[in-house]
Design an enzyme around this catalytic site. Sequence first.
Site, PDB file in Angstrom:
ATOM      1  N   GLN A 141       0.859  -1.019   0.111  1.00  0.00           N
ATOM      2  CA  GLN A 141       0.217   0.048  -0.159  1.00  0.00           C
ATOM      3  C   GLN A 141       0.788   1.448   0.052  1.00  0.00           C
ATOM      4  O   GLN A 141       0.307   2.158  -0.360  1.00  0.00           O
ATOM      5  CB  GLN A 141      -0.868  -0.125   1.241  1.00  0.00           C
ATOM      6  N   ARG A 178      15.356  -3.568  12.159  1.00  0.00           N
ATOM      7  CA  ARG A 178      14.050  -3.587  10.591  1.00  0.00           C
ATOM      8  C   ARG A 178      14.270  -2.969   9.478  1.00  0.00           C
ATOM      9  O   ARG A 178      14.253  -3.972   8.138  1.00  0.00           O
ATOM     10  CB  ARG A 178      12.545  -3.487  11.209  1.00  0.00           C
ATOM     11  N   TYR A 214      18.937  -3.425  23.125  1.00  0.00           N
ATOM     12  CA  TYR A 214      20.337  -4.133  22.295  1.00  0.00           C
ATOM     13  C   TYR A 214      20.622  -3.449  21.447  1.00  0.00           C
ATOM     14  O   TYR A 214      20.224  -2.717  20.902  1.00  0.00           O
ATOM     15  CB  TYR A 214      19.499  -5.905  21.680  1.00  0.00           C
TER      16      TYR A 214
END
Length: 396
Positions: A39, A112, A217
Site C-alpha cells: 500500500q 528492521r 540491545y
Amino acid sequence: MTHISTHRPRIAVIGGGIAGLTVAASLLRAGIECTVYEQATVFADAGAGIQLAPNSARILHRLGLAGALERRATRAHAIETRRWRDGAPLARTELGASCVERYGAPYYLIQRADLHRSLLELLPPGVVRHSAACTAAEERPDGVTLRFADGTSEEAGVVVGADGIHSALRNTLVGDRPRFSGHTVHRGLVAADRLPSLFEVPKVLFWLGPNGHVTSYPIARHGLVHFSAVITSPEWDPEVWSAPSRPEEAAAAFAGWNSDVAELIGAAEGTHHWALFDRDCVGGWSTGRMTLAGDAAHPMVPYLSQGANQAIEDAWVLADLLGAADVDPGPALRRYEELRLPRVREVHRRSRERGHEFHLPDGPRQRLRDRSMPTAERLDDYAWLYGFEAAPVGSR
C-alpha cells in the site's frame, strides 16, 4: 537461477513487510511466480530493532542472506535479565558460538529496515508494486479477484495475506477484531557511545519490575541501541494504535528504576508510544485459494521476540508446500495451516504468559520467579523454540 514454473497459479502477496517479502523470496526460490502488492508509495526506513533467533536465521541463510546478515546485523553474545531497582542479575543465557553449535545459526540483532532491505535485494525488479492498497478479495473456484483502494482490480490464482494485524484479507477470512493486551510500549533509539558500559559486548538486556519491563540491545553497524519500555496500561483508545511521545514520558513511567534504565531512556532523542495488540490464535485462515502469514495470521505480543521469526517460518513452510503441490493449491494451503497452527499457538500462548511473568509486583510470586530463572533460562531450554525445523516437505 531458479526456474519459474508456468504451470502453477500466479500468487499475489498482500503486504510488503518482513512477512510479505519473505513469502515472496521463498516462493521465487521454489520456482513460483508471485507479485507483492504494497500500500505504501515507498518503503519507510523504520528504526526499530528485531531479534532474529536461530529458528528464523537458518531459513534466512537458506534464502541466501547469510552474507547480508553478517554485514548488517550483530551477533548477540548473551541474553541477560536484571532486577528493576538495583540491576541485580537474575539470569544469563549464553549465545555466541554455543548458539551456532547447538542450533545451527547465530542469534542476530538487526534494524528492521536492514532486514527489509536484505529481503528486497532477493527479489527481481517489478515483483513489488507500490501504492496498491488491497481492500477486498473475492474468491472463486478458478481464482481470486483483488480490489484496491484506487478502484482497480487484479486477478490471481492464490492470495497470501501478509498485511499485518490490520489485514484486510483476515477480515474476509476470519472476521475477528484485534485485542488490546493491556500493555503499551515506548520505543526509542540511543547512540551506543552514550552507553559504553552496557554494551561493550553485544547482548540483549532485560530489566523486570512491577507492571513493566525494559528490553534493550545494539542494532548492527549503525552505532545505535534499541530499547522497548513496556508498561501495564489498562486503558487505551482502541482507535489509536500509536503516537509520538517524549523520552520524559517514558522516564516518568520508570521513575525509581535502576540508574542504567534511567540513563538509557534519558539518552533517547525521541520515542514513539505504541499499544500492544494481538488476537486469539484461531484457525480458519486458509481456503482453497487464500491464506494468511505473519501478523495477519497470528499476531502475538512481543515477549518472546518471535513475531518476525514466526512470519519467516510461515513463509518457508508455505513455499515448501506450494512448491510440491500440483495445479490445485487448496490441499497445500490447508496443510500449511494444519502444520503452522500448533506451532504458533504454542509461541503465542507462551508469549502472553511471559508478559504476565515479566510484570509481577514485588512479592512471593516475584521471588519464586526470580529464584527459578537461573535454571529456566539455559540455552538448551529453548530447544522447543530455536531448534524447531520449519521444513515439512524438505524438497529444497
